[in-house]
Design an enzyme around this catalytic site. Structure first.
Site, PDB file in Angstrom:
ATOM      1  N   ASP A  66      12.795  11.225  -3.749  1.00 27.48           N
ATOM      2  CA  ASP A  66      11.532  11.923  -2.606  1.00 27.48           C
ATOM      3  C   ASP A  66      11.196  11.396  -1.623  1.00 27.48           C
ATOM      4  O   ASP A  66      10.785  10.058  -1.325  1.00 27.48           O
ATOM      5  CB  ASP A  66      10.211  12.630  -3.854  1.00 27.48           C
ATOM      6  CG  ASP A  66       9.751  11.390  -4.440  1.00 27.48           C
ATOM      7  OD1 ASP A  66       9.327   9.823  -4.079  1.00 27.48           O
ATOM      8  OD2 ASP A  66       8.829  11.878  -5.673  1.00 27.48           O
ATOM      9  N   ASP A 134      -1.107  14.670 -13.264  1.00 28.24           N
ATOM     10  CA  ASP A 134      -1.375  16.163 -13.604  1.00 28.24           C
ATOM     11  C   ASP A 134       0.039  15.850 -14.507  1.00 28.24           C
ATOM     12  O   ASP A 134       0.454  17.604 -13.993  1.00 28.24           O
ATOM     13  CB  ASP A 134      -1.049  16.813 -12.320  1.00 28.24           C
ATOM     14  CG  ASP A 134      -0.352  16.746 -10.952  1.00 28.24           C
ATOM     15  OD1 ASP A 134       0.584  15.759 -11.133  1.00 28.24           O
ATOM     16  OD2 ASP A 134      -0.209  17.649  -9.973  1.00 28.24           O
ATOM     17  N   GLU A 141       5.431  19.736  -9.112  1.00 30.54           N
ATOM     18  CA  GLU A 141       4.058  19.906  -9.680  1.00 30.54           C
ATOM     19  C   GLU A 141       4.441  20.568 -10.219  1.00 30.54           C
ATOM     20  O   GLU A 141       5.091  21.658 -11.071  1.00 30.54           O
ATOM     21  CB  GLU A 141       3.363  20.351  -8.067  1.00 30.54           C
ATOM     22  CG  GLU A 141       3.092  18.928  -7.018  1.00 30.54           C
ATOM     23  CD  GLU A 141       2.188  18.557  -7.034  1.00 30.54           C
ATOM     24  OE1 GLU A 141       1.716  17.846  -8.315  1.00 30.54           O
ATOM     25  OE2 GLU A 141       1.730  17.357  -6.036  1.00 30.54           O
TER      26      GLU A 141
HETATM   27  C1  GLP Z   1       3.797  10.215  -6.341  1.00 21.44           C
HETATM   28  C2  GLP Z   1       5.638   9.756  -6.287  1.00 21.44           C
HETATM   29  C3  GLP Z   1       5.936   9.787  -7.723  1.00 21.44           C
HETATM   30  C4  GLP Z   1       5.139   8.858  -8.489  1.00 21.44           C
HETATM   31  C5  GLP Z   1       3.454   8.905  -8.634  1.00 21.44           C
HETATM   32  C6  GLP Z   1       2.642   7.788  -8.760  1.00 21.44           C
HETATM   33  O1  GLP Z   1       2.936  11.326  -6.322  1.00 21.44           O
HETATM   34  N1  GLP Z   1       6.032  10.641  -5.685  1.00 21.44           N
HETATM   35  O2  GLP Z   1       7.006  10.211  -8.034  1.00 21.44           O
HETATM   36  O3  GLP Z   1       5.388   8.884  -9.963  1.00 21.44           O
HETATM   37  O4  GLP Z   1       3.098   9.127  -6.933  1.00 21.44           O
HETATM   38  O5  GLP Z   1       2.466   7.070  -8.594  1.00 21.44           O
HETATM   39  P1  GLP Z   1       1.782   5.644  -9.235  1.00 21.44           P
HETATM   40  O6  GLP Z   1       2.372   4.938  -9.866  1.00 21.44           O
HETATM   41  O7  GLP Z   1       1.484   4.669  -8.259  1.00 21.44           O
HETATM   42  O8  GLP Z   1       0.818   6.408  -9.890  1.00 21.44           O
END
Ligand code: GLP
Length: 240
Positions: A66, A134, A141
């Site tokens: 993404d 979430d 989402e």
């Molecule tokens: C973002 C990314 C996700 C990732 C999430 C969790 O929203 N788009 O791909 O899994 O963050 O991030 P973290 O590993 O920093 O908790």
């Protein structure tokens, strides 16, 4: 789904070894990569193995999950910047074979051909995922259709709040992103997911114990034939 519980250090090493094994076995593997704080130590271990000469990434191709809409790849919170910093710059990889969705310019046209581009490389052999508090994976989402391909997504308030820790101010967090869809992710032949910390405990509970529902995007992984969930004790605490 298999579950592996360990410290962040342990599970990061184990996941890195999965990637190393994959590339040793098939030097032109197609790797699906994720951003966020969770995979940082995995990537550090991959760099170490590369520098030690255990594995070469020169023929590998990568596809990232993404990107934020509105951020140039040079912006320090863009996912292209993150990937260069935490992984690609440390590897003998050919940057031309690393693909990250675009956040500016013709980002929509690029997003629309992303799944076909992945398929033209033979599909993803091994995909790493983090998870949102979430239950989102990539930027899918709650409420995202299970049959979604790469698309534009609106970030929820929760995600904007969670991700704001990395920006100077919450008002700087983009509200939209381009993301591989849930079907795009499920097309990967093998998936590993990493989650650490108490704020992931509910999402991990829903992933492992809850019903498969579009309200919990990660729950689609329950029907993947080769998916392993790597967690620390905190993220696993509600399941135990
Ligand atoms: C973002 C990314 C996700 C990732 C999430 C969790 O929203 N788009 O791909 O899994 O963050 O991030 P973290 O590993 O920093 O908790």
């Amino acid at each position: 789904m298999k579950v592996v519980v360990g410290t962040n250090e342990e599970i990061s090493k184990l996941i890195a070894e999965e990637f190393i094994k994959q590339v040793q076995k098939k030097p032109n593997s197609v790797l699906g990569l994720a951003t966020g704080t969770s995979p940082i130590e995995v990537y550090a271990n991959m760099i170490k193995a590369n520098k030690e000469g255990r594995v070469s990434f020169k023929d590998v191709a990568t596809f990232n999950l993404d990107e934020y809409i509105g951020l140039e790849g040079t912006h320090d919170q863009s996912y292209r910047y993150f990937m260069n910093k935490y992984l690609f710059d440390g590897l003998d990889i050919d940057k031309a074979r690393t693909h990250v969705l675009k956040g500016v310019g013709d980002y929509l046209a690029y997003a629309n051909q992303y799944d076909a581009l992945i398929a033209s490389f033979g599909g993803i052999d091994l995909q790493i995922l983090g998870i949102g508090s979430d239950g989102h994976i990539a930027f899918n989402e709650p409420g995202t259709p299970f049959d979604s391909l790469t698309h534009v997504a609106e970030l929820t308030e929760q995600t904007i709040k969670d991700n704001s820790r990395l920006f100077n101010d919450i008002s700087e967090v983009p509200t939209k992103a381009v993301t591989m869809g849930l079907k795009s992710i499920m097309n990967a032949r093998k998936i590993v997911l990493i989650a650490t910390g108490k704020n992931k405990a509910q999402a991990i509970y829903n992933l492992l114990k809850g019903p498969m529902t579009e309200e919990v995007p990660c729950s689609i992984l329950q029907k993947h034939p080769d998916c392993t969930i790597y967690v620390d004790e905190d993220a696993y605490s509600l399941v135990k």
